[in-house]
Design an enzyme around this catalytic site. Structure first.
Site, PDB file in Angstrom:
ATOM      1  N   SER A  63      48.943  37.108  43.492  1.00 35.50           N
ATOM      2  CA  SER A  63      47.325  37.490  43.757  1.00 35.50           C
ATOM      3  C   SER A  63      46.366  37.341  42.449  1.00 35.50           C
ATOM      4  CB  SER A  63      47.250  39.166  44.195  1.00 35.50           C
ATOM      5  OG  SER A  63      47.717  39.395  45.462  1.00 35.50           O
ATOM      6  N   LYS A  66      43.217  35.626  43.008  1.00 33.49           N
ATOM      7  CA  LYS A  66      41.835  36.336  43.582  1.00 33.49           C
ATOM      8  C   LYS A  66      40.809  36.200  42.353  1.00 33.49           C
ATOM      9  CE  LYS A  66      43.979  39.412  46.892  1.00 33.49           C
ATOM     10  NZ  LYS A  66      45.271  39.398  46.774  1.00 33.49           N
ATOM     11  N   SER A 123      43.784  45.153  45.145  1.00 34.26           N
ATOM     12  CA  SER A 123      44.144  43.678  45.644  1.00 34.26           C
ATOM     13  C   SER A 123      44.104  43.438  47.344  1.00 34.26           C
ATOM     14  CB  SER A 123      45.639  43.401  45.038  1.00 34.26           C
ATOM     15  OG  SER A 123      46.041  42.061  45.127  1.00 34.26           O
TER      16      SER A 123
END
Length: 381
Positions: A63, A66, A123
């Site tokens: 993640s 991101k 997230s």
């Protein structure tokens, strides 16, 4: 007999000494305890790399992907393309993401700000996908934007297949510690981001949906400003952590740790090392030593070099006296283009060069032509 013993002892010491020297050299190369496959510590104010380990190795970033999605959303907000109050409608694609999420339903509407908060703090994959579709116009268009932006930033070891970092079905989704640090540096230029990265606990849907920050350093590290965690079975435990102390901004990226505790400890060790051993200084330029450069065959006879006055320099604490060496061209041939190099200022800490400040032209100077000389003569007459 004595001579033989002394000779043997001397010979043995000579054999051992290089081993000690090598061990010491290796210790100095690896001054930090890190449980990670790849890591980097960068000064975001200058771009200087303070520490690195396998920093250009292709890794699954989970993640931490991101950070690029967040960057594109922030740039769209700052450019006026979208606003924080815009309503975004959740698509089937966004709802199907799985993993970390805020459980969007198809057709549900949330503001850009609510979704951005969900991405940064919790997230949320569904929120990230919905924002990407809104900014890019479609899921695939946003992925292309991510890769295009990576190329614009000169990142050679990054390729995105999605906006979330979910890596169970991807085949060519990767980045590296250095590239992530560069993206984070761009993200932190947007002051808006710290409104969300420093949140520890918040809520959506009138208090029905809790958002708890996945970055545990937000609640424990002095000066923390962000930024993003990531975890998958393929990537391990990852973290991109940013912090500021005494006006200096650092980013630590840790990829491929075995445990969540390892990634946080690794980032703390990196940041502590940077803040303890380095500082920013403003160069003290002696303007009287910057002289005009003569221009041969130019419409102007000379030009005064300029430099970026806001430049900061990263130095090791207690590394020695800061000295400046001025190297400026006496004369150059026209034409001169704006930003052409006219000279440089070499900045040293002790004997080590720590910065080269480029002296440049602030305008174009064209070469004289016959018509220009003729008009000049007429004006004199």
């Amino acid at each position: 007999m004595k001579r033989a013993v002394i000779f043997l002892l001397t010979f043995a010491i000579c054999l051992v000494m290089p081993t000690f020297a090598l061990a010491k050299e290796k210790k100095e190369e690896q001054p930090l305890e890190l449980s990670a496959n790849s890591a980097i510590l960068m000064c975001m104010d200058t771009g200087d790399i303070i520490y690195e380990r396998n920093a250009y190795e292709h890794c699954s970033p989970a993640s931490v992907t991101k950070v690029m999605s967040i960057l594109l959303v922030l740039e769209a907000i700052d450019s006026g393309k979208i606003s924080l109050t815009d309503k975004v409608t959740a698509s089937e694609k966004a709802v199907s993401m799985g993993g970390s999420q805020i459980w969007l339903e198809v057709g549900e509407q949330m503001t850009v700000e609510e979704l951005l908060k969900a991405v940064v703090v919790a997230s949320a994959n569904d929120a990230c996908t919905a924002l990407g579709e809104y900014v890019g116009g479609s899921y695939t268009a946003f992925i292309k934007m991510m890769n295009d932006r990576a190329r614009e930033l000169g990142l050679e070891n990054t390729n995105f297949e999605n906006s979330t970092g979910l890596d169970d079905t991807v085949t060519n989704h990767y980045s590296c510690a250095y590239d992530i640090a560069v993206i984070a540096k761009e993200v932190m230029k947007h002051k808006l981001i710290t409104n969300y990265t420093t949140i520890w606990l918040d809520y959506l849907r009138g208090g029905k949906t809790e958002l708890n920050n996945t970055n545990k350093l937000v609640n424990s590290y002095d000066g923390i400003t962000g930024l993003k965690t990531g975890t998958t079975s393929n990537a391990g435990f990852c973290l991109c952590a940013t912090a500021q102390r005494d006006g200096m901004n650092l980013v630590a990226v840790v990829l491929g740790s075995d445990t969540s505790e390892d990634r946080f400890n690794g980032a703390v060790n990196l940041l502590d090392f940077g803040f303890a051993n380095y500082e920013l200084i403003t160069p003290k330029i002696d303007r009287s030593k910057i002289k005009a450069v003569k221009i041969r065959n130019g419409k102007e006879k000379e030009i005064m070099p300029v430099y970026a006055e806001s430049e900061k320099i990263l130095v090791e604490r207690g590394s020695g006296e800061i000295t400046y060496e001025y190297k400026i061209s006496d004369e150059l041939n026209a034409p001169i283009a704006e930003n052409d190099k006219l000279g440089s200022i070499i900045v040293r800490s002790g004997d080590k060069i720590i910065k080269t400040i480029h002296l440049k032209a602030d305008r174009n100077i064209e070469t004289v032509s016959f018509s220009f000389i003729f008009k000049k003569m007429l004006s004199l007459i």
